[in-house]
Design a protein around this motif. Structure first.
Motif, PDB file in Angstrom:
ATOM      1  N   SER A 123       0.850  -1.186   0.000  1.00 41.31           N
ATOM      2  CA  SER A 123       0.000   0.000   0.000  1.00 41.31           C
ATOM      3  C   SER A 123       0.888   1.238   0.000  1.00 41.31           C
ATOM      4  O   SER A 123       2.101   1.137   0.195  1.00 41.31           O
ATOM      5  N   GLY A 124       0.333   2.376  -0.219  1.00 45.64           N
ATOM      6  CA  GLY A 124       1.106   3.611  -0.128  1.00 45.64           C
ATOM      7  C   GLY A 124       1.673   4.071  -1.457  1.00 45.64           C
ATOM      8  O   GLY A 124       1.640   3.347  -2.458  1.00 45.64           O
ATOM      9  N   ARG A 125       2.233   5.267  -1.435  1.00 49.47           N
ATOM     10  CA  ARG A 125       2.714   5.903  -2.654  1.00 49.47           C
ATOM     11  C   ARG A 125       4.223   5.866  -2.819  1.00 49.47           C
ATOM     12  O   ARG A 125       4.764   6.447  -3.748  1.00 49.47           O
ATOM     13  N   THR A 126       4.918   5.222  -1.894  1.00 48.27           N
ATOM     14  CA  THR A 126       6.379   5.255  -1.920  1.00 48.27           C
ATOM     15  C   THR A 126       6.995   3.960  -2.432  1.00 48.27           C
ATOM     16  O   THR A 126       8.197   3.758  -2.334  1.00 48.27           O
ATOM     17  N   PHE A 127       6.180   3.084  -2.981  1.00 46.60           N
ATOM     18  CA  PHE A 127       6.697   1.772  -3.383  1.00 46.60           C
ATOM     19  C   PHE A 127       7.843   1.889  -4.367  1.00 46.60           C
ATOM     20  O   PHE A 127       8.869   1.208  -4.228  1.00 46.60           O
ATOM     21  N   SER A 128       7.687   2.732  -5.360  1.00 56.48           N
ATOM     22  CA  SER A 128       8.692   2.799  -6.418  1.00 56.48           C
ATOM     23  C   SER A 128      10.032   3.330  -5.938  1.00 56.48           C
ATOM     24  O   SER A 128      11.044   3.151  -6.613  1.00 56.48           O
ATOM     25  N   SER A 129      10.065   3.977  -4.793  1.00 55.18           N
ATOM     26  CA  SER A 129      11.319   4.492  -4.257  1.00 55.18           C
ATOM     27  C   SER A 129      11.840   3.648  -3.101  1.00 55.18           C
ATOM     28  O   SER A 129      12.767   4.054  -2.398  1.00 55.18           O
ATOM     29  N   SER A 130      11.261   2.498  -2.909  1.00 57.57           N
ATOM     30  CA  SER A 130      11.646   1.630  -1.798  1.00 57.57           C
ATOM     31  C   SER A 130      12.380   0.393  -2.277  1.00 57.57           C
ATOM     32  O   SER A 130      12.028  -0.194  -3.297  1.00 57.57           O
ATOM     33  N   VAL A 131      13.394   0.024  -1.524  1.00 57.82           N
ATOM     34  CA  VAL A 131      14.027  -1.274  -1.717  1.00 57.82           C
ATOM     35  C   VAL A 131      13.090  -2.332  -1.138  1.00 57.82           C
ATOM     36  O   VAL A 131      12.556  -2.175  -0.050  1.00 57.82           O
ATOM     37  N   MET A 132      12.891  -3.397  -1.880  1.00 55.89           N
ATOM     38  CA  MET A 132      12.047  -4.490  -1.425  1.00 55.89           C
ATOM     39  C   MET A 132      12.871  -5.770  -1.361  1.00 55.89           C
ATOM     40  O   MET A 132      13.846  -5.947  -2.110  1.00 55.89           O
ATOM     41  N   ALA A 133      12.471  -6.643  -0.460  1.00 57.65           N
ATOM     42  CA  ALA A 133      13.256  -7.869  -0.275  1.00 57.65           C
ATOM     43  C   ALA A 133      12.374  -9.006   0.207  1.00 57.65           C
ATOM     44  O   ALA A 133      11.265  -8.787   0.695  1.00 57.65           O
ATOM     45  N   TRP A 134      12.913 -10.180   0.058  1.00 60.06           N
ATOM     46  CA  TRP A 134      12.311 -11.395   0.605  1.00 60.06           C
ATOM     47  C   TRP A 134      13.273 -11.998   1.623  1.00 60.06           C
ATOM     48  O   TRP A 134      14.456 -12.154   1.338  1.00 60.06           O
ATOM     49  N   PHE A 135      12.726 -12.323   2.759  1.00 62.76           N
ATOM     50  CA  PHE A 135      13.428 -13.107   3.764  1.00 62.76           C
ATOM     51  C   PHE A 135      12.593 -14.365   4.007  1.00 62.76           C
ATOM     52  O   PHE A 135      11.422 -14.428   3.656  1.00 62.76           O
ATOM     53  N   ARG A 136      13.207 -15.346   4.651  1.00 59.16           N
ATOM     54  CA  ARG A 136      12.446 -16.542   5.010  1.00 59.16           C
ATOM     55  C   ARG A 136      12.901 -17.056   6.372  1.00 59.16           C
ATOM     56  O   ARG A 136      14.014 -16.786   6.806  1.00 59.16           O
ATOM     57  N   ARG A 137      11.992 -17.781   7.007  1.00 55.21           N
ATOM     58  CA  ARG A 137      12.321 -18.398   8.292  1.00 55.21           C
ATOM     59  C   ARG A 137      11.995 -19.873   8.227  1.00 55.21           C
ATOM     60  O   ARG A 137      10.825 -20.275   8.301  1.00 55.21           O
ATOM     61  N   PRO A 138      13.018 -20.695   8.063  1.00 57.55           N
ATOM     62  CA  PRO A 138      12.801 -22.144   8.049  1.00 57.55           C
ATOM     63  C   PRO A 138      12.337 -22.619   9.422  1.00 57.55           C
ATOM     64  O   PRO A 138      12.584 -21.947  10.433  1.00 57.55           O
ATOM     65  N   PRO A 139      11.704 -23.762   9.505  1.00 58.92           N
ATOM     66  CA  PRO A 139      11.233 -24.280  10.794  1.00 58.92           C
ATOM     67  C   PRO A 139      12.367 -24.387  11.809  1.00 58.92           C
ATOM     68  O   PRO A 139      13.398 -25.002  11.532  1.00 58.92           O
ATOM     69  N   GLY A 140      12.196 -23.772  12.947  1.00 59.81           N
ATOM     70  CA  GLY A 140      13.170 -23.857  14.016  1.00 59.81           C
ATOM     71  C   GLY A 140      14.458 -23.076  13.803  1.00 59.81           C
ATOM     72  O   GLY A 140      15.409 -23.238  14.567  1.00 59.81           O
ATOM     73  N   LYS A 141      14.480 -22.225  12.777  1.00 61.33           N
ATOM     74  CA  LYS A 141      15.699 -21.472  12.481  1.00 61.33           C
ATOM     75  C   LYS A 141      15.429 -19.971  12.475  1.00 61.33           C
ATOM     76  O   LYS A 141      14.293 -19.527  12.564  1.00 61.33           O
ATOM     77  N   GLU A 142      16.505 -19.215  12.356  1.00 64.46           N
ATOM     78  CA  GLU A 142      16.393 -17.773  12.314  1.00 64.46           C
ATOM     79  C   GLU A 142      15.985 -17.298  10.913  1.00 64.46           C
ATOM     80  O   GLU A 142      16.132 -18.017   9.921  1.00 64.46           O
ATOM     81  N   VAL A 143      15.534 -16.042  10.873  1.00 57.82           N
ATOM     82  CA  VAL A 143      15.219 -15.421   9.592  1.00 57.82           C
ATOM     83  C   VAL A 143      16.493 -15.312   8.748  1.00 57.82           C
ATOM     84  O   VAL A 143      17.554 -14.957   9.272  1.00 57.82           O
ATOM     85  N   GLU A 144      16.359 -15.600   7.470  1.00 57.42           N
ATOM     86  CA  GLU A 144      17.518 -15.519   6.583  1.00 57.42           C
ATOM     87  C   GLU A 144      17.168 -14.783   5.295  1.00 57.42           C
ATOM     88  O   GLU A 144      16.040 -14.805   4.827  1.00 57.42           O
ATOM     89  N   TRP A 145      18.159 -14.147   4.761  1.00 58.69           N
ATOM     90  CA  TRP A 145      18.058 -13.384   3.521  1.00 58.69           C
ATOM     91  C   TRP A 145      17.793 -14.292   2.333  1.00 58.69           C
ATOM     92  O   TRP A 145      18.365 -15.372   2.246  1.00 58.69           O
ATOM     93  N   VAL A 146      16.920 -13.862   1.438  1.00 61.33           N
ATOM     94  CA  VAL A 146      16.659 -14.599   0.214  1.00 61.33           C
ATOM     95  C   VAL A 146      17.048 -13.773  -1.005  1.00 61.33           C
ATOM     96  O   VAL A 146      17.873 -14.185  -1.812  1.00 61.33           O
ATOM     97  N   SER A 147      16.444 -12.582  -1.125  1.00 57.56           N
ATOM     98  CA  SER A 147      16.680 -11.772  -2.321  1.00 57.56           C
ATOM     99  C   SER A 147      16.197 -10.345  -2.092  1.00 57.56           C
ATOM    100  O   SER A 147      15.339 -10.098  -1.230  1.00 57.56           O
ATOM    101  N   GLY A 148      16.733  -9.412  -2.871  1.00 53.46           N
ATOM    102  CA  GLY A 148      16.307  -8.031  -2.775  1.00 53.46           C
ATOM    103  C   GLY A 148      16.391  -7.331  -4.113  1.00 53.46           C
ATOM    104  O   GLY A 148      17.110  -7.776  -5.019  1.00 53.46           O
ATOM    105  N   ILE A 149      15.663  -6.219  -4.232  1.00 54.52           N
ATOM    106  CA  ILE A 149      15.610  -5.473  -5.480  1.00 54.52           C
ATOM    107  C   ILE A 149      15.425  -3.996  -5.160  1.00 54.52           C
ATOM    108  O   ILE A 149      14.663  -3.632  -4.260  1.00 54.52           O
ATOM    109  N   ASN A 150      16.129  -3.133  -5.905  1.00 59.45           N
ATOM    110  CA  ASN A 150      15.988  -1.710  -5.629  1.00 59.45           C
ATOM    111  C   ASN A 150      14.771  -1.146  -6.356  1.00 59.45           C
ATOM    112  O   ASN A 150      14.093  -1.845  -7.111  1.00 59.45           O
ATOM    113  N   GLY A 151      14.509   0.136  -6.102  1.00 61.06           N
ATOM    114  CA  GLY A 151      13.287   0.733  -6.627  1.00 61.06           C
ATOM    115  C   GLY A 151      13.194   0.727  -8.136  1.00 61.06           C
ATOM    116  O   GLY A 151      12.117   0.524  -8.695  1.00 61.06           O
ATOM    117  N   GLY A 152      14.319   0.956  -8.784  1.00 66.50           N
ATOM    118  CA  GLY A 152      14.342   0.987 -10.234  1.00 66.50           C
ATOM    119  C   GLY A 152      14.453  -0.380 -10.877  1.00 66.50           C
ATOM    120  O   GLY A 152      14.462  -0.486 -12.104  1.00 66.50           O
TER     121      GLY A 152
END
Length: 123
Positions: free
Chosen positions: A24-53
């Motif tokens: 939601s919101g109007r700032t999406f295009s200027s925001s870095v977006m990313a995916w993280f994941r949390r496997p069962p019984g483990k900590e959150v880990e980095w998956v992928s990211g993408i910049n606004g452009g």
């Protein structure tokens, strides 16, 4: 900013899924977006990211060559195409965002988080 993920599910090893994250919101295009994941019984880990452009993307070594991140700023939506899924990809997947243009791999750098969508890969 609210983030809502969808597209998770149960899939056999070798299968594919496509996750979506609508912001939601109007700032999406200027925001870095990313995916993280949390496997069962483990900590959150980095998956992928993408910049606004969408000209800078980054992947964890464990998913490189199998996952593809993309975004459509006209729809305020980010995607994660996941191919050749493995049982070790089983996790809750979270969409997150931050203002700025640097794609950090540190979860603490991301201000906005979705509720997550579960991906389960059976062997």
């Amino acid at each position: 900013v609210q983030l809502v993920e969808s597209g998770g599910g149960l899939v056999e090893a070798g299968g594919s899924l496509r996750l979506s994250c609508v912001a939601s919101g109007r700032t999406f295009s200027s925001s870095v977006m990313a995916w993280f994941r949390r496997p069962p019984g483990k900590e959150v880990e980095w998956v992928s990211g993408i910049n606004g452009g969408a000209d800078i993307t980054s992947y964890a070594d464990s998913v490189k060559g199998r996952f593809t991140i993309s975004r459509d700023n006209t729809k305020n939506t980010m995607y994660l195409e996941m191919n050749n899924l493995k049982p070790e990809d089983t996790a809750a997947y979270f969409c997150c965002g931050r203002y700025g243009d640097y794609v950090y791999t540190d979860a603490s750098r991301y201000k906005f988080w979705g509720q997550g969508t579960q991906v389960t890969v059976s062997s």
